[in-house]
Write a protein that holds these residues in place. Structure first.
Motif, mmCIF file in Angstrom:
data_model
loop_
_atom_site.group_PDB
_atom_site.id
_atom_site.type_symbol
_atom_site.label_atom_id
_atom_site.label_comp_id
_atom_site.label_asym_id
_atom_site.label_seq_id
_atom_site.Cartn_x
_atom_site.Cartn_y
_atom_site.Cartn_z
ATOM 1 N N SER A 74 0.765 -1.148 0.105
ATOM 2 C CA SER A 74 -0.025 0.164 -0.057
ATOM 3 C C SER A 74 0.902 1.243 -0.017
ATOM 4 N N SER A 75 2.091 1.120 -0.527
ATOM 5 C CA SER A 75 3.258 2.291 -0.186
ATOM 6 C C SER A 75 3.440 2.653 -1.502
ATOM 7 N N ASP A 259 3.778 9.397 3.696
ATOM 8 C CA ASP A 259 3.071 10.299 2.828
ATOM 9 C C ASP A 259 2.892 11.686 3.456
ATOM 10 N N TYR A 260 2.996 12.111 4.618
ATOM 11 C CA TYR A 260 2.561 13.343 5.163
ATOM 12 C C TYR A 260 3.618 14.361 4.819
ATOM 13 N N ARG A 293 -1.100 9.670 -3.661
ATOM 14 C CA ARG A 293 -0.203 9.944 -2.513
ATOM 15 C C ARG A 293 -1.396 9.884 -0.978
ATOM 16 N N ILE A 294 -2.540 10.932 -1.735
ATOM 17 C CA ILE A 294 -3.412 11.307 -0.524
ATOM 18 C C ILE A 294 -4.179 9.803 -0.205
ATOM 19 N N SER A 295 -4.624 8.942 -1.300
ATOM 20 C CA SER A 295 -5.032 7.597 -0.723
ATOM 21 C C SER A 295 -4.072 6.822 -0.155
ATOM 22 N N ARG A 296 -2.882 6.945 -0.399
ATOM 23 C CA ARG A 296 -1.844 6.053 0.712
ATOM 24 C C ARG A 296 -1.954 6.709 2.007
ATOM 25 N N LEU A 297 -1.846 7.808 2.086
ATOM 26 C CA LEU A 297 -1.849 8.380 3.439
ATOM 27 C C LEU A 297 -3.311 8.182 4.264
ATOM 28 N N ILE A 301 -3.243 5.788 7.445
ATOM 29 C CA ILE A 301 -3.621 6.367 9.066
ATOM 30 C C ILE A 301 -4.925 5.155 9.363
ATOM 31 N N LEU A 302 -5.680 4.909 8.426
ATOM 32 C CA LEU A 302 -6.790 3.862 8.736
ATOM 33 C C LEU A 302 -6.162 2.666 9.422
ATOM 34 N N LEU A 303 -5.111 2.074 8.816
ATOM 35 C CA LEU A 303 -4.366 0.899 9.098
ATOM 36 C C LEU A 303 -3.383 0.974 10.148
#
Length: 397
Positions: A74-75, A259-260, A293-297, A301-303
């Motif tokens: 997921s990265s 990704d922050y 990038r936003i999707s990965r971040l 955070i979710l996981l």
């Protein structure tokens, strides 16, 4: 026997994937697939669960499917490639890493050579352009002023992006595995149309979401089509309310995540009134902050996949079998001979030391599988309950 590897998502498995496997598989070759787990490189859940995708791969030419855990899958392309190559290196028997690319391997290697030779200057330039507020991709392009316009164009092509990262990961680990590039067949990575029964995964996912299954039928092997049509499908949008809840109630330290970038959290809170995840991501995204990038971040955070945990996990021999046929057992025999630890039954992790990084990766993977299954079949502890898939018809030979 040659051991050949493919790193893939199979999201979903289509005719292009079948062509890649058929292209590299000789009579005496064993095909190892390192396959993305529940979440993929764009930061979104796989459209089908990992066990289903592994079974389909096995039915269409793969001999053994190993898991690329979600901390890597997921990265970003760099982390994705490093994590996968680390697993391949730990097998200590892989001869070739085969991957699709838009251009010839010789051209990619020449670009990589130039980048290595100019590394110090390009890094200084990269920092300078990033400080001016440019996105990483924009800053990197400007910092590579020693490349021709044609070479810069190659760097932007989707398959080439991952190909470069595979080449870099092999070189940085002094891997004995040879790179082998195959020109992408018939259709481009993100093409929004089909051509002669070939289409990109993104186009097929779009059709599936619109339930236009008649348009999909000839674009993928029959078992993959049936699974896509009949199985539950999971989307990042399913997690929107959970994510909003975390933003409101959890004291999130955004800087813990890869990704922050400083100040980005303000955009997350600003657009919380979005009605769905696609709208939310679109509003947060900008030229500097890409959609992926936003999707990965959001996924990290979710996981709760934190930066330090990812970096700590590089080059750890996390070898987890999702599916195998009779020929795949030849690889497992090789591992056993060399006393290399692998997970065929997930309960094996119970014997690992509590502080073992392998155990931490496995436990995180189990947690992520549960998060995925909340919107799939609601079966918790599926990693423990599902033994790896064996293609039994081949075992009778």
């Amino acid at each position: 026997m040659k051991f050949k590897a493919i790193i893939a998502e199979f999201n979903p498995f289509h005719n292009g994937h079948k062509h890649l496997i058929d292209s590299i598989k000789g009579t005496d070759d064993l095909i190892i697939v390192i396959m993305s787990s529940s979440f993929t490189q764009r930061g979104k859940p796989g459209i089908l669960d990992k066990f289903t995708r592994a079974k389909i791969a096995l039915n269409n030419g793969a001999d053994i499917v190993l898991e690329l855990p979600s901390i890597f899958s997921s990265s970003s392309a760099e982390i994705f490639a490093k994590g996968a190559v680390g697993i391949l290196n730990s097998l200590d028997c892989v001869d070739e890493l085969c991957f699709g690319a838009e251009d010839k391997l010789a051209d990619l290697l020449e670009i990589d050579r130039k980048i290595s030779e100019n590394e110090n200057n390009s890094l200084d330039n990269l920092k300078f352009y990033l400080s001016k507020g440019l996105s990483f991709l924009q800053a990197r392009e400007l910092s590579y002023n020693f490349l021709s316009s044609e070479e810069l164009a190659m760097l932007k092509k989707p398959n080439n992006i991952l190909a470069f990262e595979y080449i870099k990961a092999l070189k940085s680990t002094n891997s004995k595995i040879k790179a082998y590039a195959i020109k992408r067949y018939k259709i481009d990575h993100d093409s929004s149309f089909a051509k002669e029964n070939f289409a990109s995964s993104s186009y097929i996912r779009k059709l599936a979401r619109a339930k236009e299954y008649d348009e999909i039928k000839n674009l993928m092997p029959r078992d993959s089509y049936r699974a896509l049509k009949n199985n539950n499908k999971v989307y990042l949008n399913d997690y929107l309310d959970i994510f909003k809840y975390k933003l409101i109630n959890d004291n999130i330290n955004f800087s813990d995540y890869v990704d922050y970038e400083n100040g980005l959290e303000n955009r997350f809170y600003k657009y919380m009134d979005s009605k769905n995840m696609e709208e939310y991501i679109r509003k947060i995204s900008s030229k500097r902050y890409t959609h992926s990038r936003i999707s990965r971040l959001i996924s990290h955070i979710l996981l709760d996949i934190k930066r330090d945990f990812i970096f700590e996990s590089y080059n750890q021999p996390y070898i987890r079998v999702l599916a195998s046929n009779k020929r795949g057992f030849d690889l497992l025999k090789e591992l056993k001979k060399k006393d290399i630890f692998y997970i065929d039954k997930f309960s094996k992790i119970n014997d690992l030391d509590e502080n073992s990084i392998l155990k931490r990766i496995a436990l995180k993977e189990s947690q992520i599988t549960d998060s995925y299954e909340l919107f799939n079949q609601n079966i918790l502890n599926k990693d423990y309950l599902t033994n790896f898939i064996i293609k039994k018809q081949e075992l009778r030979d």
